[in-house]
Design a protein around this motif. Structure first.
Motif, PDB file in Angstrom:
ATOM      1  N   HIS A  87       0.851  -1.184   0.000  1.00  5.23           N
ATOM      2  CA  HIS A  87       0.000   0.000   0.000  1.00  5.23           C
ATOM      3  C   HIS A  87       0.893   1.243   0.000  1.00  5.23           C
ATOM      4  CE1 HIS A  87      -3.701  -2.273   1.043  1.00  5.23           C
ATOM      5  NE2 HIS A  87      -2.828  -3.088   1.631  1.00  5.23           N
TER       6      HIS A  87
ATOM      7  N   THR B 175      -1.796  -0.838  -3.948  1.00  6.14           N
ATOM      8  CA  THR B 175      -2.962   0.031  -3.772  1.00  6.14           C
ATOM      9  C   THR B 175      -2.484   1.414  -3.370  1.00  6.14           C
ATOM     10  OG1 THR B 175      -4.311  -1.855  -3.056  1.00  6.14           O
ATOM     11  CG2 THR B 175      -5.135   0.357  -2.543  1.00  6.14           C
TER      12      THR B 175
ATOM     13  N   LYS C  25      -6.670   1.058  -6.876  1.00  4.69           N
ATOM     14  CA  LYS C  25      -5.958  -0.217  -6.955  1.00  4.69           C
ATOM     15  C   LYS C  25      -5.397  -0.418  -8.360  1.00  4.69           C
ATOM     16  CE  LYS C  25      -8.416  -2.694  -3.297  1.00  4.69           C
ATOM     17  NZ  LYS C  25      -9.126  -3.942  -2.915  1.00  4.69           N
TER      18      LYS C  25
ATOM     19  N   HIS D  96      -3.301   5.074  -1.855  1.00  2.00           N
ATOM     20  CA  HIS D  96      -4.223   5.793  -0.972  1.00  2.00           C
ATOM     21  C   HIS D  96      -3.840   7.273  -1.004  1.00  2.00           C
ATOM     22  CE1 HIS D  96      -5.439   1.952   1.129  1.00  2.00           C
ATOM     23  NE2 HIS D  96      -4.243   1.605   0.657  1.00  2.00           N
TER      24      HIS D  96
END
Length: 399
Positions: free
Chosen positions: A33, A72, A67, A74
């Motif tokens: 992430h 992913t 994604k 953010h």
């Protein structure tokens, strides 16, 4: 392993660590992430509109969770103060994602200070990369400067950062010197490393048809020797030194040596480049378009600051010229030359030493092989994962 990478800003179309490192970990089947702000790279720079807006658009972009195949992304709202960028909701992301490892960039950032403070609460391992080259870091030189320096560092909770970061990764010898001497990071907490290259994009495999077409479109002849620079057209990067060297070479009869500048910057600075004899400027391009530019060139020149682009050009088989204050000499051993800083005539002399094609090919091959063996993101990510698992497994053993 769940890996969280935290970066103050992010732009999809750039070629920095925060672009390629998440993909490299993801390709090794880790859950990755990337948490960042809603800001483009260099969004807080006073030169953003002149240098980057044409390529990246507005300095702020939309928030949300996005994604892709390997990680992913953010994007959170952010606030900017005199002390830097604050990513709103970063702690909530950490609580939600519960990572095993967090990887961040630079010692004296608000985000790094927060990650250090939250480490024990959320029970993760923390790793911090540093890029504090001497070319961009100005150490305090007098008593007043030292006092201000330490007041600022206390604001960033530097002692807490040093205590809670498990390992620091200075990307060059001069960076190691700066963080251990001025920020007092213990040497035993440091591991010397380097930036890396996405060798799936940047490599020595040339498309001869595309190279010929590109050179013809720019008016470069078969026998011309093209010196390329990519990046910002600003005084802190000083591409004008290369422009002046090319101009000087034309004045003394070496009209087959050309200058190609790819990037953007202040209009006045760019106009100075454009009036140099034998020099052409092009706007920023996507990373995927850079290999053909490097393949279409003969020598890579970065006159002042270190740059990831140097490694990208090496991977594409170019010999490199840098100034004599660059300390990471191992990177350029056998495939690079150094000129006297700010001396365009000395740079011109070094360019003339690379007139012979066989010499350029020999040096370029050394550089491309070195990148493949030591500086690819694949190798980088594999080495990091070994270290991350060592920390995690040792902790589990102790428990």
């Amino acid at each position: 392993m769940k890996i969280l990478i935290v970066s103050d800003w992010y732009s999809e179309s750039m070629g920095y660590s925060e672009n390629f490192l998440p993909m490299a970990f993801g390709k090794l089947n880790q859950e990755v992430h990337l948490v960042t702000s809603n800001l483009q790279v260099y969004a807080t720079s006073p030169h953003y509109n002149k240098v980057y807006k044409g390529k990246l658009g507005n300095s702020q972009t939309k928030t949300g969770v996005f994604k892709n195949l390997y990680f992913t992304l953010h994007r959170n709202y952010s606030e900017v103060s005199r002390y830097g960028i604050h990513i709103i909701g970063l702690e909530e992301k950490i609580e939600q994602l519960n990572p095993d490892v967090i990887y961040c960039f630079e010692i004296n950032l608000l985000t790094t200070a927060l990650l250090a403070r939250l480490k024990l609460k959320y029970n993760y391992f923390l790793f911090c990369e540093s890029r504090m080259h001497s070319s961009v870091f100005s150490p305090p030189s007098n008593l007043i400067g030292k006092v201000k320096f330490w007041i600022k560092n206390r604001h960033f909770w530097l002692e807490n950062v040093i205590d809670n970061v498990d390992r620091f990764y200075p990307i060059a010898p001069d960076v190691y010197f700066n963080i251990t001497n001025y920020f007092r990071v213990p040497s035993e907490k440091c591991k010397l490393t380097s930036l890396s290259v996405e060798t799936g994009i940047f490599n020595s495999v040339r498309n001869e048809v595309a190279v010929t077409q590109f050179r013809e479109n720019l008016g470069f002849g078969y026998a011309d020797i093209v010196c390329v620079y990519t990046g910002r057209f600003t005084a802190d990067k000083a591409p004008l030194i290369l422009g002046q060297a090319i101009d000087y070479l034309h004045e003394i009869g070496y009209v087959f040596i050309k200058g190609l500048f790819v990037g953007g910057g202040d209009a006045d600075y760019q106009s100075q480049l454009q009036i140099c004899k034998g020099c052409i400027t092009l706007p920023f391009v996507e990373p995927k378009d850079l290999p053909n530019i490097y393949h279409s060139s003969d020598i890579g020149v970065w006159p002042l600051q270190e740059s990831t682009s140097q490694l990208d050009a090496m991977a594409c088989g170019l010999p490199i010229i840098v100034n004599d204050t660059v300390e990471d000499v191992d990177r350029f051993e056998g495939n690079g030359m150094r000129f006297k800083k700010n001396d365009f005539k000395d740079l011109a002399k070094k360019i003339l030493l690379l007139v012979e094609k066989e010499q350029r090919i020999k040096m370029g091959t050394i550089g491309a092989n070195r990148i493949e063996q030591k500086y690819s993101w694949e190798v980088f990510a594999q080495q990091r994962l070994v270290e991350f698992f060592d920390f995690v497994n040792n902790k589990c053993t102790l428990l």
